[in-house]
Design an enzyme around this catalytic site. Structure first.
Site, PDB file in Angstrom:
ATOM      1  N   PRO A   2       0.844  -1.288  -0.230  1.00  0.00           N
ATOM      2  CA  PRO A   2       0.072  -0.157  -0.207  1.00  0.00           C
ATOM      3  C   PRO A   2       0.559   1.219   0.139  1.00  0.00           C
ATOM      4  O   PRO A   2       1.023   2.009   1.103  1.00  0.00           O
ATOM      5  CB  PRO A   2      -0.756  -0.174   1.062  1.00  0.00           C
ATOM      6  CG  PRO A   2      -0.360  -1.163   2.047  1.00  0.00           C
ATOM      7  CD  PRO A   2       0.788  -1.743   1.424  1.00  0.00           C
ATOM      8  N   GLU A   3       1.230   1.746  -1.257  1.00  0.00           N
ATOM      9  CA  GLU A   3       1.560   3.038  -1.285  1.00  0.00           C
ATOM     10  C   GLU A   3       0.218   3.815  -1.819  1.00  0.00           C
ATOM     11  O   GLU A   3      -0.787   3.234  -2.041  1.00  0.00           O
ATOM     12  CB  GLU A   3       2.628   3.140  -2.526  1.00  0.00           C
ATOM     13  CG  GLU A   3       4.080   2.595  -1.967  1.00  0.00           C
ATOM     14  CD  GLU A   3       5.063   3.676  -2.008  1.00  0.00           C
ATOM     15  OE1 GLU A   3       4.858   4.951  -2.229  1.00  0.00           O
ATOM     16  OE2 GLU A   3       6.174   3.244  -2.127  1.00  0.00           O
ATOM     17  N   HIS A  90      -4.492 -14.118   9.367  1.00  0.00           N
ATOM     18  CA  HIS A  90      -4.375 -12.561   9.309  1.00  0.00           C
ATOM     19  C   HIS A  90      -5.786 -11.985   8.713  1.00  0.00           C
ATOM     20  O   HIS A  90      -5.627 -10.813   8.226  1.00  0.00           O
ATOM     21  CB  HIS A  90      -3.293 -12.296   8.329  1.00  0.00           C
ATOM     22  CG  HIS A  90      -1.974 -12.757   9.177  1.00  0.00           C
ATOM     23  ND1 HIS A  90      -1.362 -12.795  10.245  1.00  0.00           N
ATOM     24  CD2 HIS A  90      -1.091 -13.637   8.551  1.00  0.00           C
ATOM     25  CE1 HIS A  90      -0.311 -13.410  10.550  1.00  0.00           C
ATOM     26  NE2 HIS A  90      -0.156 -13.928   9.387  1.00  0.00           N
ATOM     27  N   ARG A 109       1.042  -8.169   9.151  1.00  0.00           N
ATOM     28  CA  ARG A 109       2.304  -7.303  10.002  1.00  0.00           C
ATOM     29  C   ARG A 109       1.307  -6.435  11.132  1.00  0.00           C
ATOM     30  O   ARG A 109       2.116  -5.992  12.115  1.00  0.00           O
ATOM     31  CB  ARG A 109       3.237  -6.532   9.352  1.00  0.00           C
ATOM     32  CG  ARG A 109       4.123  -7.381   8.512  1.00  0.00           C
ATOM     33  CD  ARG A 109       4.955  -6.664   7.588  1.00  0.00           C
ATOM     34  NE  ARG A 109       6.306  -5.931   8.686  1.00  0.00           N
ATOM     35  CZ  ARG A 109       7.209  -5.319   8.013  1.00  0.00           C
ATOM     36  NH1 ARG A 109       7.476  -5.060   6.684  1.00  0.00           N
ATOM     37  NH2 ARG A 109       8.067  -4.770   8.779  1.00  0.00           N
TER      38      ARG A 109
END
Length: 270
Positions: A2-3, A90, A109
């Site tokens: 994700p930019e 996740h 993360r």
DNA sequence: AAAACTACCTGAGTGC
DNA sequence: TGCACTCAGGTAGTTT
């Protein structure tokens, strides 16, 4: 992943499926994110999603009673999916909608966040001090010139500073500097307004180009993945250490700047 | 005040 | 195969 272009394409991708939908159930399977997932979101059933928008890398889901701020961190993703689809490791937050689809937040993360605010999101502490949007008219060479004054920082660190301009992550900082022919380690304060103008234009261009490419993968955003290698083909310097510069064949170099890998062409960038 | 550094967390890849 | 280690798209918070 994700930019800014990915966040933007995520917004554009989910918007038609979630806008106007009423929430049926919210399940928080894992609340330990960068900050704990706001407990309020478990009370959102029967509330309607009025709109989907973006500020910096935050996705904003607006309700009558407030706004859900979603950040994808380094590894997050948001998908619209059949609720019957198998849960992956996740998959932390599941939001089912009145149209029978489910919005699913996935983040290995757990650097992302899902935060509730009942006030204007623009007043939220994480948002109110952010700089201008890079694709807006508020972001100009003067923005950078003013920000650089009396600072010792390098140009790369300046454009990655969210108080100066939002949404320019490590990949696109490297790419825009290459396109502008500016060495990432150059002191920001020493760069002419003309070159800063070139740089602002290249930042806008590279982001716009990526969003456009994201648009091409937008149609199948329901699939498991698909975008992963796509940007990569277009990158001129990022993650290309030792490979030939696309413009002059000189091997691309890597240095560390502010603890981040920085890629550049030593011949094209001065 | 600004710059440098730390911390949060998992997974992929590398070298032994 | 397994273990130890490094590195990764972000960014708030702390220390120098």
């Amino acid at each position: 992943m994700p930019e800014l272009p990915e966040v933007e394409t995520t917004c554009q991708g989910i918007a038609p499926h979630v806008t106007g939908q009423t929430i049926q159930t919210v399940i928080v399977r894992e609340a330990r994110m960068r900050w704990p997932v706001s407990p309020e979101i478990e009370d959102l059933s029967k509330e309607t999603i009025l709109s989907v928008s973006r500020r910096a890398k935050y996705i904003l889901l607006t309700f009558e009673s407030g706004t859900l701020l979603i950040h994808l961190g380094m590894s997050g993703s948001l998908r619209v999916i059949d609720p019957a689809a198998d849960l992956r490791k996740h998959d932390h937050v599941l939001i089912t909608l009145s149209n029978g689809l489910e919005l699913r937040y996935h983040d290995p993360r757990r650097f992302g966040c899902l935060l509730w605010t009942s006030e204007s999101p623009h007043l939220h502490p994480l948002i109110q001090h952010l700089g201008p949007e890079p694709l807006s008219e508020d972001f100009t060479a003067e923005t950078l010139k003013t920000a650089a004054q009396k600072k010792k920082t390098t140009i790369k660190q300046l454009i990655m500073d969210g108080k100066v301009v939002v949404g320019v992550g490590n990949i696109y900082a490297c790419e825009a500097l290459f396109q502008a022919g500016i060495h990432p380690k150059r002191k920001a304060a020493a760069i002419s307004l003309t070159r800063l103008d070139t740089l602002t234009n290249e930042i806008k261009a590279v982001l716009a180009r990526s969003i456009k490419q994201g648009g091409t993968t937008l149609r199948d955003f329901l699939r498991e993945d698909g975008t992963a290698g796509y940007f990569k083909q277009q990158l001129a310097v990022y993650d290309r250490e030792g490979e030939a510069c696309l413009s002059c064949d000189t091997p691309i170099k890597r240095v560390v700047l502010g603890q981040r890998s920085t890629f550049f062409c030593p011949k094209c960038q001065k």
